[in-house]
Design an enzyme around this catalytic site. Structure first.
Site, PDB file in Angstrom:
ATOM      1  N   ALA A   1       0.831  -1.200   0.000  1.00  0.00           N
ATOM      2  CA  ALA A   1       0.000   0.000   0.000  1.00  0.00           C
ATOM      3  C   ALA A   1       0.874   1.262   0.000  1.00  0.00           C
ATOM      4  O   ALA A   1       1.797   1.375  -0.801  1.00  0.00           O
ATOM      5  CB  ALA A   1      -0.976  -0.050   1.166  1.00  0.00           C
ATOM      6  N   SER A   2       0.630   2.181   0.912  1.00  0.00           N
ATOM      7  CA  SER A   2       1.300   3.488   0.838  1.00  0.00           C
ATOM      8  C   SER A   2       2.786   3.461   1.154  1.00  0.00           C
ATOM      9  O   SER A   2       3.477   4.463   0.924  1.00  0.00           O
ATOM     10  CB  SER A   2       0.599   4.496   1.758  1.00  0.00           C
ATOM     11  OG  SER A   2      -0.610   4.926   1.174  1.00  0.00           O
ATOM     12  N   ILE A   3       3.309   2.345   1.657  1.00  0.00           N
ATOM     13  CA  ILE A   3       4.762   2.237   1.779  1.00  0.00           C
ATOM     14  C   ILE A   3       5.394   2.299   0.387  1.00  0.00           C
ATOM     15  O   ILE A   3       6.565   2.669   0.237  1.00  0.00           O
ATOM     16  CB  ILE A   3       5.158   0.954   2.534  1.00  0.00           C
ATOM     17  CG1 ILE A   3       4.547   0.956   3.946  1.00  0.00           C
ATOM     18  CG2 ILE A   3       6.679   0.813   2.639  1.00  0.00           C
ATOM     19  CD1 ILE A   3       4.727  -0.359   4.692  1.00  0.00           C
ATOM     20  N   SER A   4       4.601   1.998  -0.642  1.00  0.00           N
ATOM     21  CA  SER A   4       5.066   2.112  -2.026  1.00  0.00           C
ATOM     22  C   SER A   4       5.560   3.514  -2.359  1.00  0.00           C
ATOM     23  O   SER A   4       6.360   3.690  -3.298  1.00  0.00           O
ATOM     24  CB  SER A   4       3.927   1.764  -2.991  1.00  0.00           C
ATOM     25  OG  SER A   4       3.360   0.506  -2.728  1.00  0.00           O
ATOM     26  N   LYS A   5       5.087   4.516  -1.627  1.00  0.00           N
ATOM     27  CA  LYS A   5       5.534   5.888  -1.880  1.00  0.00           C
ATOM     28  C   LYS A   5       7.038   6.021  -1.678  1.00  0.00           C
ATOM     29  O   LYS A   5       7.682   6.881  -2.295  1.00  0.00           O
ATOM     30  CB  LYS A   5       4.775   6.855  -0.974  1.00  0.00           C
ATOM     31  CG  LYS A   5       3.291   6.978  -1.313  1.00  0.00           C
ATOM     32  CD  LYS A   5       2.570   7.895  -0.340  1.00  0.00           C
ATOM     33  CE  LYS A   5       1.126   8.146  -0.770  1.00  0.00           C
ATOM     34  NZ  LYS A   5       0.280   6.942  -0.726  1.00  0.00           N
TER      35      LYS A   5
END
Length: 307
Positions: free
Chosen positions: A43-47
């Protein structure tokens, strides 16, 4: 304090190079158990991967962090003329988060330029640099900029320039169709459809990792892997206060206290998946939590760090 058990997923806690806690439990899908090889949406760790891709290109002179983002996007609106990659990386661009774009179906396919047009149709919340507002759409724009600056599809750039050099052999970005060892997200104990990871969440929530790969990923700030010292420092600098006590945002990382220590960290929340990754430099601890269910004991992270 004992660590609560996960129902589904992977929990890893390392001190230095020693793995001290390893939980691998529950079902990956209707037929297979979770194993060390299971890939989860982070999820937002992909940022963080998007931030590293931008910084790699900046080190090579392919783009600049103070470029007008209009340089890297097709037909951008005039309201975006003052936005730079730095603003997008730090969530200070003025662009909204998903709640500001209720017309977007996170699970539905989208044509890339039409998605940008939807983003462009909603006025920014403030002028660039005048505030802080978490924005996944801002990271979608960064992924598009990576494609334009590198001349390669974003998922291909991550595979070749980020995951391969780090030895993250179980990681990839985008749709998981046809891939082995991928978890299915669950809510209320039932499987749920995945969000669209090829376009709608590209750069913002599109990466799949094993627990071991995400633990390796934390060596980017911890050991200065992949990037030069200046880029690592820029990534973990507290650029923009988030409004929570002692916390700021770097480039793809929250920077602030965790369990009473300095930490760089990020959580993630896609449909049916939760994720968390942190490095605490004072005790040199790394924590990874990946689960394919929406419901997670909120005490799990704090209990693991107090173990």
């Amino acid at each position: 304090m004992s660590i609560p058990s996960l129902d589904r997923g992977v929990l890893l806690l390392a001190r230095g190079d020693d793995l001290q806690v390893e939980q691998v439990t529950g079902a990956a899908d209707a037929e297979s158990p979770c194993t060390a090889a299971t890939r989860f949406q982070i999820a937002s760790i992909s940022k963080q991967m998007a931030a590293v891709a931008v910084l790699l290109l900046a080190e090579r002179g392919a783009l600049r962090l103070d470029d007008p983002i209009n340089r890297w996007l097709p037909d951008p609106p005039a309201a975006w003329s003052g936005i730079t990659p730095h603003h997008l990386l730090t969530h200070t661009s003025g662009l909204g988060h998903w709640e500001e774009y209720p017309m977007i179906d996170l699970a539905g396919p989208a044509e890339p330029d039409k998605l940008l047009a939807v983003f462009a149709g909603v006025p920014p919340l403030f002028i660039p640099g005048a505030g802080w507002h978490y924005s996944s759409p801002g990271y979608v724009l960064l992924a598009r900029a990576v494609e334009r600056a590198s001349g390669r599809p974003y998922a291909e750039f991550l595979a070749e320039e980020v995951f391969a050099p780090l030895g993250m052999t179980g990681s990839f970005a985008g749709d998981a169709a046809g891939r082995d060892d991928v978890a299915v997200g669950h809510e209320g104990g039932r499987p749920v459809p995945s969000w669209d990871l090829d376009t709608v969440s590209m750069g913002a929530g599109d990466v799949w990792c094993t627990g071991a790969d995400l633990l390796t990923w934390l060596d980017v700030p911890r050991r200065g892997r992949l990037l030069g010292p200046a880029a690592v420092a820029a990534m973990t600098t507290p650029h923009a206060p988030t409004g929570r006590p002692g916390e700021a945002y770097g480039y793809g990382w929250f920077v602030g206290p965790l369990a009473g220590e300095r930490a760089v960290h990020h959580s993630g929340d896609n449909g049916g998946f939760k994720a968390f990754a942190a490095w605490l430099p004072d005790s040199d601890r790394r924590l990874v939590l990946l689960t394919n269910q929406a419901e997670v004991d909120p005490a799990l992270v704090s209990a693991a760090l107090l173990e």
